[in-house]
Design an enzyme around this catalytic site. Structure first.
Site, mmCIF file in Angstrom:
data_model
loop_
_atom_site.group_PDB
_atom_site.id
_atom_site.type_symbol
_atom_site.label_atom_id
_atom_site.label_comp_id
_atom_site.label_asym_id
_atom_site.label_seq_id
_atom_site.Cartn_x
_atom_site.Cartn_y
_atom_site.Cartn_z
ATOM 1 N N THR A 1 -8.063 -11.090 6.872
ATOM 2 C CA THR A 1 -8.467 -12.374 6.297
ATOM 3 C C THR A 1 -9.491 -13.098 7.151
ATOM 4 O O THR A 1 -10.372 -13.777 6.630
ATOM 5 C CB THR A 1 -7.230 -13.271 6.108
ATOM 6 N N TYR B 1 -8.895 -14.149 -2.290
ATOM 7 C CA TYR B 1 -10.171 -13.802 -1.659
ATOM 8 C C TYR B 1 -10.198 -12.304 -1.401
ATOM 9 O O TYR B 1 -9.204 -11.605 -1.592
ATOM 10 C CB TYR B 1 -10.335 -14.566 -0.335
ATOM 11 N N THR C 1 -3.334 -10.464 8.975
ATOM 12 C CA THR C 1 -2.036 -10.996 9.388
ATOM 13 C C THR C 1 -0.837 -10.217 8.857
ATOM 14 O O THR C 1 0.258 -10.349 9.393
ATOM 15 C CB THR C 1 -1.895 -12.472 8.957
ATOM 16 N N ASP C 2 -1.027 -9.392 7.831
ATOM 17 C CA ASP C 2 0.123 -8.707 7.228
ATOM 18 C C ASP C 2 0.869 -7.835 8.229
ATOM 19 O O ASP C 2 2.102 -7.771 8.213
ATOM 20 C CB ASP C 2 -0.321 -7.858 6.032
ATOM 21 N N LYS D 1 5.315 -12.794 11.226
ATOM 22 C CA LYS D 1 4.772 -13.584 10.125
ATOM 23 C C LYS D 1 5.940 -14.048 9.258
ATOM 24 O O LYS D 1 6.704 -13.233 8.742
ATOM 25 C CB LYS D 1 3.788 -12.744 9.307
ATOM 26 N N GLU E 1 29.733 -4.455 13.651
ATOM 27 C CA GLU E 1 29.853 -4.315 12.202
ATOM 28 C C GLU E 1 30.182 -2.880 11.813
ATOM 29 O O GLU E 1 30.848 -2.642 10.820
ATOM 30 C CB GLU E 1 28.540 -4.771 11.536
#
Length: 356
Positions: free
Chosen positions: A39, A53, A119-120, A192, A313
């Site tokens: 981006t 975009y 950023t992904d 993110k 767990e």
């Protein structure tokens, strides 16, 4: 400086003047910006397009030229490594980028590296570099949430802060850093957390500090192993282990696990609910796969702070499974893919998850 000296009556030869200019340039430090797309290199149809975009459209020279203030803090040059959306960052590209970063940091005329990134998957690339780059020189990964064509675009200031951080002596030895939205994060922790807002990147244990008008303010330091304290070195890695992530939920079935293993996966990250929980119908499947040599690593799909306790767990000791500690599934995949280039012993792998 030079005109002042001349006005005071001092005789300064042309050679001396050039030497002074050279010293001043070197004093600023030399930063290489490696551009990969994303981006921060994106372009929208209008200034109102902040979320819709085309990414990876602007070349590195244009990115640098758009922030002339960079020359006030460092001597900057750029290289275009990739021009892609970061969702396409595969293992081969991680290795290619890592080897280029390592080579640059070995040069005496390079004081730090800034990587512009979508950023992904920015957090994954940053953490990979944090594991494998054996240098104390700053490496800063930066992106933006809005393209440069948008109103209130964040890329220019993010890039300025990243270069300012990378050239700072106080950033040395802290591992790979992520600079976004005026904050400094360690690559290990940051993730993110939202895909629209500029404050998209957060660390569950808080940022390391802030960058304000080119000055760093530090509040904590990384304590986990990284870079020069790491047992992994990009110069000795030619291929990452095949590690896959399976998302856990109550109604899931076994097909994804078997398909991944059938295609050669050496480890499975189980992105479980809560404390890395495993649905009852999946437990015997994971036991079976572990018996065939596949590493089973329990992670948590909890957003912003999943923490998996060993034997809390599931009986991990009994099943010979690994827990991912506080790593989200995507970072657990990166660590396992790197760690398994050195060992396939589950106890050693668990140690690595505790220490890194």
């Amino acid at each position: 400086m030079i005109p002042t000296l001349l006005r005071r009556g001092g005789r300064l030869s042309i050679a001396a003047a050039l030497l002074t200019v050279s010293v001043l340039a070197c004093a600023k430090g030399n930063i290489v910006i490696l551009a990969t797309g994303g981006t921060i290199a994106g372009s929208g149809a209008s200034s109102a397009n902040s979320a819709s975009y085309q990414s990876a459209k602007v070349a590195v020279d244009q990115l640098i030229a758009a922030v002339p203030e960079l020359q006030n803090v460092a001597s900057v040059r750029g290289e275009q490594v990739f021009q892609i959306g970061s969702e396409s960052f595969n293992n081969e590209r991680l290795l290619q980028l890592g080897k280029r970063v390592s080579a640059l940091l070995k040069q005496n005329d390079v004081d730090g590296v800034v990587i512009t990134h979508g950023t992904d998957t920015l957090e994954e690339t940053a953490y990979f570099l944090n594991l494998v780059i054996p240098s104390t020189k700053p490496v800063v990964v930066v992106g933006s949430m809005r393209p440069g064509t948008a109103m209130s675009a964040d890329g220019k200031l993010n890039l300025y802060n990243a270069v300012s951080l990378a050239v700072s002596p106080d950033a040395r030895g802290k591992g790979v850093l992520v600079s976004m939205n005026d904050e400094i994060h360690t690559a290990r922790d940051v993730a993110k957390s939202v895909n629209i807002k500029t404050e998209a990147f957060r660390s569950p244990w808080g940022p390391l500090g802030l960058v304000v008008e080119g000055k760093n303010y530090w509040f904590r330091a990384p304590v986990k192993r990284h870079t020069t304290a790491s047992e992994f070195n990009i110069d000795r890695i030619e291929k990452l282990a095949s590690v896959e992530v399976v998302y856990g939920y109550g109604n899931m079935n076994e097909q994804a696990y078997r398909a991944y293993v059938g295609n050669g996966a050496a480890a499975i990250i189980h992105a479980g609910t809560g404390n890395g929980s495993v649905a009852s119908q999946i437990v015997p499947v994971l036991q079976e796969l572990r018996g065939k040599g596949v590493q089973i690593i329990r992670s948590s799909r909890v957003t912003g702070g999943g923490f998996v306790l060993r034997n809390a767990e599931q009986p991990d000791d009994k099943y010979d499974w690994i827990v991912a500690h506080d790593f989200n599934p995507q970072k657990a995949r990166i660590l396992a893919a790197v760690a398994m280039t050195r060992t396939s012993d589950s106890k050693e792998l668990q140690r690595i998850f505790w220490e890194y």
